[in-house]
Design an enzyme around this catalytic site. Structure first.
Site, PDB file in Angstrom:
ATOM      1  N   THR A 158      -1.625   9.909  -4.888  1.00 54.28           N
ATOM      2  CA  THR A 158      -0.676  11.002  -4.661  1.00 54.28           C
ATOM      3  C   THR A 158       0.735  10.410  -4.717  1.00 54.28           C
ATOM      4  O   THR A 158       1.274  10.202  -5.788  1.00 54.28           O
ATOM      5  CB  THR A 158      -0.946  11.724  -3.321  1.00 54.28           C
ATOM      6  N   LYS A 184      -6.674   4.898  -1.921  1.00 55.55           N
ATOM      7  CA  LYS A 184      -5.356   5.493  -2.076  1.00 55.55           C
ATOM      8  C   LYS A 184      -4.797   5.713  -0.684  1.00 55.55           C
ATOM      9  O   LYS A 184      -5.528   5.907   0.293  1.00 55.55           O
ATOM     10  CB  LYS A 184      -5.419   6.809  -2.860  1.00 55.55           C
ATOM     11  N   THR A 195      -9.217   5.124   6.231  1.00 53.81           N
ATOM     12  CA  THR A 195      -7.876   5.365   5.731  1.00 53.81           C
ATOM     13  C   THR A 195      -7.888   6.634   4.914  1.00 53.81           C
ATOM     14  O   THR A 195      -8.879   7.350   4.906  1.00 53.81           O
ATOM     15  CB  THR A 195      -7.388   4.180   4.895  1.00 53.81           C
ATOM     16  N   GLU A 281       5.093   4.866   1.958  1.00 50.43           N
ATOM     17  CA  GLU A 281       6.127   5.664   1.301  1.00 50.43           C
ATOM     18  C   GLU A 281       7.519   5.114   1.593  1.00 50.43           C
ATOM     19  O   GLU A 281       7.931   4.994   2.746  1.00 50.43           O
ATOM     20  CB  GLU A 281       6.016   7.118   1.747  1.00 50.43           C
ATOM     21  N   ASN A 403       9.275  12.640   2.067  1.00 48.65           N
ATOM     22  CA  ASN A 403       8.544  13.605   2.882  1.00 48.65           C
ATOM     23  C   ASN A 403       9.321  14.873   3.168  1.00 48.65           C
ATOM     24  O   ASN A 403       8.740  15.883   3.560  1.00 48.65           O
ATOM     25  CB  ASN A 403       8.097  12.938   4.184  1.00 48.65           C
ATOM     26  N   THR A 408       7.802  20.322  -2.692  1.00 46.21           N
ATOM     27  CA  THR A 408       8.671  20.847  -3.735  1.00 46.21           C
ATOM     28  C   THR A 408       9.095  19.806  -4.757  1.00 46.21           C
ATOM     29  O   THR A 408       9.691  20.134  -5.752  1.00 46.21           O
ATOM     30  CB  THR A 408       9.947  21.441  -3.104  1.00 46.21           C
TER      31      THR A 408
END
Length: 408
Positions: A158, A184, A195, A281, A403, A408
């Site tokens: 992702t 992932k 995870t 991230e 995040n 969007t």
């Protein structure tokens, strides 16, 4: 885990163990043309085990997979990214069951031998026309070559920036056995089972209950010891499948080669867990926290995860600030027994605290160390024999950016 007990397989992947093929494709769930649907297939029904998220809100695929695994075996896993199929009610459950049925039919296996996994946005129904058409095209994309593993690894991502793979070889009864994994995970990472999504394969002969126990033990010291942002997903799941095609004597704790197999299995879990933490991230650094001298291993784990999960510690690491006060504050609020007069802290090899008292250190040396891509923090409590290691990442501006606009 002694390195001599197993050998890392360069270029190895989830299809390296005998009997497995994999593949992936783009079916239309993602807005880009990146792969978003994949599958792993075993040529024989495989002994299987799994661990799942402890989040009260569990996605529909987990219910379906739990049901499939009641018999302790699987032959295929179908997984989509781009949509979590979580908090989607009865329609979401029906869609997960449809995914299982479609995969079984097109892959030529029993419906109860198929696991389903999903990852992505929560609260949106799957585009089942895309999923159904995609599953129909999967058989042609499955391969026991490297390309199949590559396509599968890409299909499960992702916000991940890189794929996560690991593979080792272990000698059991004089036969080479392979253990491999793909995972992932980048955000919403604070597992309490495994995870985000991880899949492991092996060609070892092993009973389902033994595999389940090993999976739980390995998970506790690897996947359960990572955090990116303190959030436990609704979709976390780790599935492992054993084809048994290596033909060894069945593995169990009394087998003479059990220690080597367990070490290799745990190592694969650790490599995948560390890769997830490093790919957090927005992350720029992998952070490792070692806690020694706790009253128990369990206490050490709790303290290590509190330190690694501290937003203040993570921010200091991002800013290359050797602010040991944030570290000791996290230690003290972990809710575990600590003697406030006996704590030592090192940042890398630099001693910053001894006996809970500040040590004069070279700030420039600390700055240089903290600017590296891996930061190790060592906390010695001098309070017992317990020890643990946790992994995480720094907290950066990009984490908020990613995040803030996830949907969007």
């Amino acid at each position: 885990m002694g390195q001599e007990k197993y050998t890392a397989v360069q270029g190895g992947s989830i299809i390296t163990p005998k009997g497995f093929s994999a593949g992936g494709l783009h079916c239309g769930l993602k807005k880009t043309d990146r792969h978003d649907l994949g599958a792993i297939l075993c040529e024989v029904p495989a002994v299987a085990a799994a661990v799942y998220t402890t989040n009260v809100f569990q996605a529909a695929p987990l219910k379906v997979t739990r049901e499939s695994l009641q018999g302790g075996r699987l032959q295929a896993v179908v997984v989509n990214s781009g949509n979590a199929n979580a908090c989607t009610g009865q329609q979401g459950e029906a869609d997960a069951y449809t995914m299982r049925a479609d995969a079984a039919r097109h892959l030529g296996v029993a419906e109860q031998d198929v696991a389903v996994a999903s990852t992505g946005v929560i609260g949106e129904l799957l585009k089942m026309d895309c999923v159904t058409a995609g599953i129909a095209g999967l058989p042609q994309r499955l391969s026991s070559e490297a390309s199949g593993a590559e396509d599968f690894s890409q299909a499960i991502l992702t916000t991940d920036l890189v794929k996560k793979e690991a593979c080792v070889a272990v000698m059991v009864n004089g036969k080479e056995i392979n253990i491999a994994g793909a995972a992932k995970g980048s955000g919403m990472i604070h597992p309490n089972m495994a995870t985000m999504l991880a899949f492991m394969t092996t060609d070892a002969v092993i009973e389902a209950d033994v595999l389940q126990q090993l999976l739980r033990q390995a998970t506790d010291v690897t996947f359960n010891m990572i955090t990116v942002d303190g959030d436990t997903s609704t979709n976390d799941m780790l599935i492992t499948m054993a084809s048994g095609l290596a033909g060894n004597e069945a593995l169990n704790p009394s087998h003479p080669d059990w220690e080597a197999f367990a070490a290799g299995f745990t190592y694969v879990c650790q490599v995948l867990a560390q890769a997830i933490a490093r790919d957090g991230e927005g992350a720029t650094k992998l952070v490792e926290v070692n806690v020694n001298g706790a009253v128990s291993d369990q206490s050490a784990r709790a303290i290590a995860k509190t330190v690694i999960g501290s937003s203040l510690v993570k921010s200091a690491v991002f800013g290359a600030d050797a602010n040991w006060g944030r570290i000791i504050a996290a230690v003290g609020r972990a809710g575990e027994p600590v003697n406030p007069e006996t704590v030592d802290i090192h940042i890398g090899d630099i001693s910053v605290l001894e006996g809970s008292r500040p040590v004069v250190f070279d700030e420039e040396e600390a700055l240089k160390y903290l600017k590296g891509d891996t930061v190790r923090i060592v906390v010695d409590l001098h309070h017992g024999e317990g020890h643990a290691t946790a992994w995480g990442c720094d907290l950066t501006y990009d984490y908020v950016r990613i995040n803030a606009a996830y949907r969007t």
